[in-house]
Write a protein that holds these residues in place. Structure first.
Motif, PDB file in Angstrom:
ATOM      1  N   ARG A 321      39.919  60.187 -58.873  1.00 26.34           N
ATOM      2  CA  ARG A 321      40.535  61.045 -59.887  1.00 26.34           C
ATOM      3  C   ARG A 321      41.832  60.431 -60.428  1.00 26.34           C
ATOM      4  N   GLY A 322      42.117  59.222 -60.001  1.00 26.69           N
ATOM      5  CA  GLY A 322      43.380  58.604 -60.373  1.00 26.69           C
ATOM      6  C   GLY A 322      43.557  58.419 -61.864  1.00 26.69           C
ATOM      7  N   PHE A 323      42.491  58.026 -62.568  1.00 26.41           N
ATOM      8  CA  PHE A 323      42.627  57.830 -64.011  1.00 26.41           C
ATOM      9  C   PHE A 323      42.836  59.158 -64.718  1.00 26.41           C
ATOM     10  N   GLU A 324      42.197  60.208 -64.243  1.00 27.70           N
ATOM     11  CA  GLU A 324      42.408  61.528 -64.844  1.00 27.70           C
ATOM     12  C   GLU A 324      43.855  61.986 -64.657  1.00 27.70           C
ATOM     13  N   ILE A 325      44.422  61.694 -63.489  1.00 24.37           N
ATOM     14  CA  ILE A 325      45.832  62.014 -63.264  1.00 24.37           C
ATOM     15  C   ILE A 325      46.698  61.230 -64.237  1.00 24.37           C
ATOM     16  N   TRP A 326      46.361  59.953 -64.392  1.00 23.08           N
ATOM     17  CA  TRP A 326      47.133  59.117 -65.329  1.00 23.08           C
ATOM     18  C   TRP A 326      47.075  59.692 -66.747  1.00 23.08           C
ATOM     19  N   THR A 327      45.886  60.086 -67.202  1.00 21.02           N
ATOM     20  CA  THR A 327      45.772  60.549 -68.586  1.00 21.02           C
ATOM     21  C   THR A 327      46.576  61.818 -68.844  1.00 21.02           C
ATOM     22  N   SER A 328      46.652  62.705 -67.859  1.00 17.74           N
ATOM     23  CA  SER A 328      47.409  63.935 -68.080  1.00 17.74           C
ATOM     24  C   SER A 328      48.893  63.644 -68.261  1.00 17.74           C
ATOM     25  N   ILE A 329      49.354  62.544 -67.706  1.00 16.12           N
ATOM     26  CA  ILE A 329      50.728  62.087 -67.924  1.00 16.12           C
ATOM     27  C   ILE A 329      50.801  61.234 -69.176  1.00 16.12           C
ATOM     28  N   GLY A 330      49.866  60.305 -69.279  1.00 13.04           N
ATOM     29  CA  GLY A 330      49.956  59.263 -70.293  1.00 13.04           C
ATOM     30  C   GLY A 330      49.863  59.728 -71.720  1.00 13.04           C
ATOM     31  N   TRP A 331      48.884  60.582 -72.024  1.00 15.76           N
ATOM     32  CA  TRP A 331      48.719  60.986 -73.422  1.00 15.76           C
ATOM     33  C   TRP A 331      49.973  61.707 -73.928  1.00 15.76           C
ATOM     34  N   THR A 332      50.466  62.655 -73.129  1.00 17.40           N
ATOM     35  CA  THR A 332      51.664  63.386 -73.544  1.00 17.40           C
ATOM     36  C   THR A 332      52.893  62.489 -73.528  1.00 17.40           C
ATOM     37  N   GLY A 333      53.039  61.705 -72.473  1.00 19.47           N
ATOM     38  CA  GLY A 333      54.206  60.830 -72.374  1.00 19.47           C
ATOM     39  C   GLY A 333      54.302  59.867 -73.528  1.00 19.47           C
ATOM     40  N   GLY A 389      51.438  73.722 -73.343  1.00 23.88           N
ATOM     41  CA  GLY A 389      52.819  73.269 -73.430  1.00 23.88           C
ATOM     42  C   GLY A 389      52.961  71.963 -72.664  1.00 23.88           C
ATOM     43  N   TYR A 390      54.077  71.804 -71.963  1.00 25.27           N
ATOM     44  CA  TYR A 390      54.272  70.591 -71.163  1.00 25.27           C
ATOM     45  C   TYR A 390      53.830  70.791 -69.716  1.00 25.27           C
ATOM     46  N   VAL A 391      53.177  71.899 -69.436  1.00 27.05           N
ATOM     47  CA  VAL A 391      52.701  72.171 -68.083  1.00 27.05           C
ATOM     48  C   VAL A 391      51.665  71.127 -67.663  1.00 27.05           C
ATOM     49  N   GLY A 392      50.837  70.681 -68.609  1.00 22.00           N
ATOM     50  CA  GLY A 392      49.844  69.655 -68.293  1.00 22.00           C
ATOM     51  C   GLY A 392      50.488  68.367 -67.811  1.00 22.00           C
ATOM     52  N   TYR A 393      51.569  67.965 -68.491  1.00 19.98           N
ATOM     53  CA  TYR A 393      52.313  66.774 -68.075  1.00 19.98           C
ATOM     54  C   TYR A 393      52.921  66.992 -66.694  1.00 19.98           C
ATOM     55  N   GLY A 394      53.525  68.147 -66.492  1.00 24.11           N
ATOM     56  CA  GLY A 394      54.128  68.447 -65.197  1.00 24.11           C
ATOM     57  C   GLY A 394      53.109  68.431 -64.073  1.00 24.11           C
ATOM     58  N   ASN A 395      51.925  68.978 -64.339  1.00 19.81           N
ATOM     59  CA  ASN A 395      50.868  68.927 -63.337  1.00 19.81           C
ATOM     60  C   ASN A 395      50.468  67.497 -63.022  1.00 19.81           C
ATOM     61  N   GLY A 396      50.462  66.646 -64.055  1.00 22.18           N
ATOM     62  CA  GLY A 396      50.112  65.246 -63.846  1.00 22.18           C
ATOM     63  C   GLY A 396      51.104  64.538 -62.941  1.00 22.18           C
TER      64      GLY A 396
END
Length: 505
Positions: A321-333, A389-396
């Protein structure tokens, strides 16, 4: 830096956008106070200008010719400040997201066409301070957003071993230039594997250091949580040398924690006897894994075992699931930093390259010409933010900490983890007739093993371990935080056997 006084109508528009509920009656009063307050920005700009870096003089460059192979070069130069030092006389090419004063920098995109930075990134200063020669700038992918090598505004970059095949991205030009022997070393930047993927596809040694070991000061970022800069070379020894030059605190980058580079030379002389190496099972079964690539990497592990390393199987189920974790940070970041943050973002006690930020602000509309894969990332981010909102990024970020702990638990029992760098060898470059749907699928399949370690901050090194059908295969070693020495130790022992030297069969 002049800001005109706002009208009441402008205040009302801002209020509507932010949901502040300012009435028409109050808007005039707010406008008067805002007009006075924004004058402070001009005062602060004048103070900040006193600390602005001065552009070195006498730096010349030439453009590559249209006939030059592979399209890796953006700019040729010969910048040298010293004739002595650890890099004396060695040529280093710089990824074009890393500023070199006086040399045009486009960062793979039309947005930065015409921009010439007046300052050197800290890593460039360190190379010059040790006698290195800046041989020029290397093309990279559009704003460094792709693991392929066809999205840059200058056109596709061919793999050094096969025309028409991907060189890997986003440090694509850096890889090609070193692989072809046109420079001794290169700097790349790695946010999801952008050093290791092109190194794997091109048959090089590439290191993503522990987050913060090398200062990212002055470099065009994607997101501060996973920005890395590191060396790309033909040998492990050269990789360790260049890392030792660029690593260590600079007193500016807030991601650094005062750690100095390790004693890599001593480590490389020790051999692997006594090292415990964990074969990460999930790293061999990511989607798109080619059986022949898996076989080559397992052969390399067998070599390390024969050299005296203890090899054991380990499992980190969350790796899948590592890439999925990355995307939740990466797209928003990336959206917030690059698209909305004037190419640099905010909220870091950092050096802010004002000229770069001004250029990105003034030319932001150029993003309409971005390739489909880049536009997709922005669209995903904004749609997710609309609902979360930014909750997705925070979860990542929080999930990345869980993943980091899982790797750390595995590393309590072994010194290193090993797996394929990319699950496949270099893929064919897409042709111009490719559909948007097909193009969108080309930018990330090679990042499934590399991206997780950007967000968990572990050091990771790739080196060649033979080839498949004439294309290189990359072996990736992952270590404990700040233990780059053990990566170099194992990599040098393997390299010295000659088993991994890439040969076209």
């Amino acid at each position: 830096m002049y800001i005109p006084a706002p009208t009441p109508q402008e205040i009302l528009e801002i209020s509507r956008n932010l949901g502040l509920g300012v009435s028409e009656e109050d808007a005039k009063s707010y406008a008067e106070v805002v007009a006075t307050s924004v004058q402070d920005y001009e005062t602060v700009a004048k103070i900040a200008a006193e600390a602005a870096p001065q552009s070195p003089v006498g730096r010349e460059y030439t453009l590559p010719t249209a006939s030059e192979s592979n399209n890796g070069w953006h700019i040729h130069s010969h910048i040298s400040e010293k004739s002595t030092g650890r890099l004396a006389g060695r040529s280093v090419v710089i990824k074009d997201s890393i500023p070199v004063a006086g040399l045009p920098m486009i960062n793979g995109s039309n947005i930065f066409e015409g921009y010439v930075p007046e300052f050197d990134a800290e890593v460039v200063r360190r190379i010059l301070g040790e006698g290195g020669v800046i041989a020029g700038k290397a093309h990279c992918e559009y704003l460094c957003f792709s693991g392929s090598s066809h999205t840059g505004v200058a056109g596709a970059i061919d793999n050094p071993w096969a025309e028409g095949f991907c060189a890997g991205g986003s440090s694509s030009g850096s890889a090609v230039i070193v692989a072809r022997g046109e420079a001794d070393m290169a700097l790349g930047a790695d946010q999801a594997g952008s050093i290791r993927m092109p190194a794997s596809f091109s048959g090089l040694v590439g290191m993503k250091p522990t987050t913060g070991l090398v200062p990212y000061t002055g470099i065009a970022p994607l997101d501060a949580s996973f920005d890395h800069v590191g060396p790309m070379t033909t040998t492990v020894e050269d990789n360790a040398l260049l890392l030792s030059v660029i690593a260590g605190p600079d007193g500016i980058d807030p991601r650094q924690h005062g750690r100095e580079p390790g004693d890599y030379d001593t480590a490389m002389a020790e051999g692997v006897k006594g090292l415990r190496i964990g074969v990460l099972g999930e790293g061999f079964t990511v989607p798109g894994s080619e059986p022949a690539v898996v076989e080559r990497v397992r052969d390399a592990v067998d070599v390390l075992a024969k050299l005296g390393a203890t090899v054991v199987d380990v499992s980190v189920p969350l790796h899948s699931r590592g890439f999925e974790i990355w995307t939740s940070i990466g797209w928003t970041g990336m959206t917030e930093t690059v698209l909305k943050g004037n190419g640099f973002g905010i909220s870091r006690d950092d050096f802010y390259p004002i000229s770069m930020m001004e250029w990105a602000r003034d030319h932001a509309s150029g993003v309409s010409q971005a390739p489909p894969s880049v536009k997709l990332f922005f669209l995903i981010s904004e749609y997710a933010k609309k609902h979360l909102g930014y909750v997705g990024y925070g979860n990542g970020i929080n999930a990345a900490r869980v993943l980091r702990r899982k790797y750390d638990e595995a590393l309590e029992n072994v010194d290193l983890l090993v797996m394929p760098t990319t699950p496949m060898t270099a893929t064919p470059l897409p042709d111009r007739s490719i559909t948007i749907d097909e193009e969108l699928k080309t930018s990330h399949p090679m990042a499934l093993n590399t991206a997780p370690f950007d967000v968990t901050h572990h050091p990771a090194l790739t080196l060649p371990c033979g080839g498949v059908d004439g294309m290189p295969v990359g072996l990736m070693l992952v270590g404990k935080h700040y233990d780059e020495a053990s990566l170099f130790r194992a990599a040098k022992a393997y390299e010295d056997t000659g088993e991994g030297a890439f040969r076209i069969a």
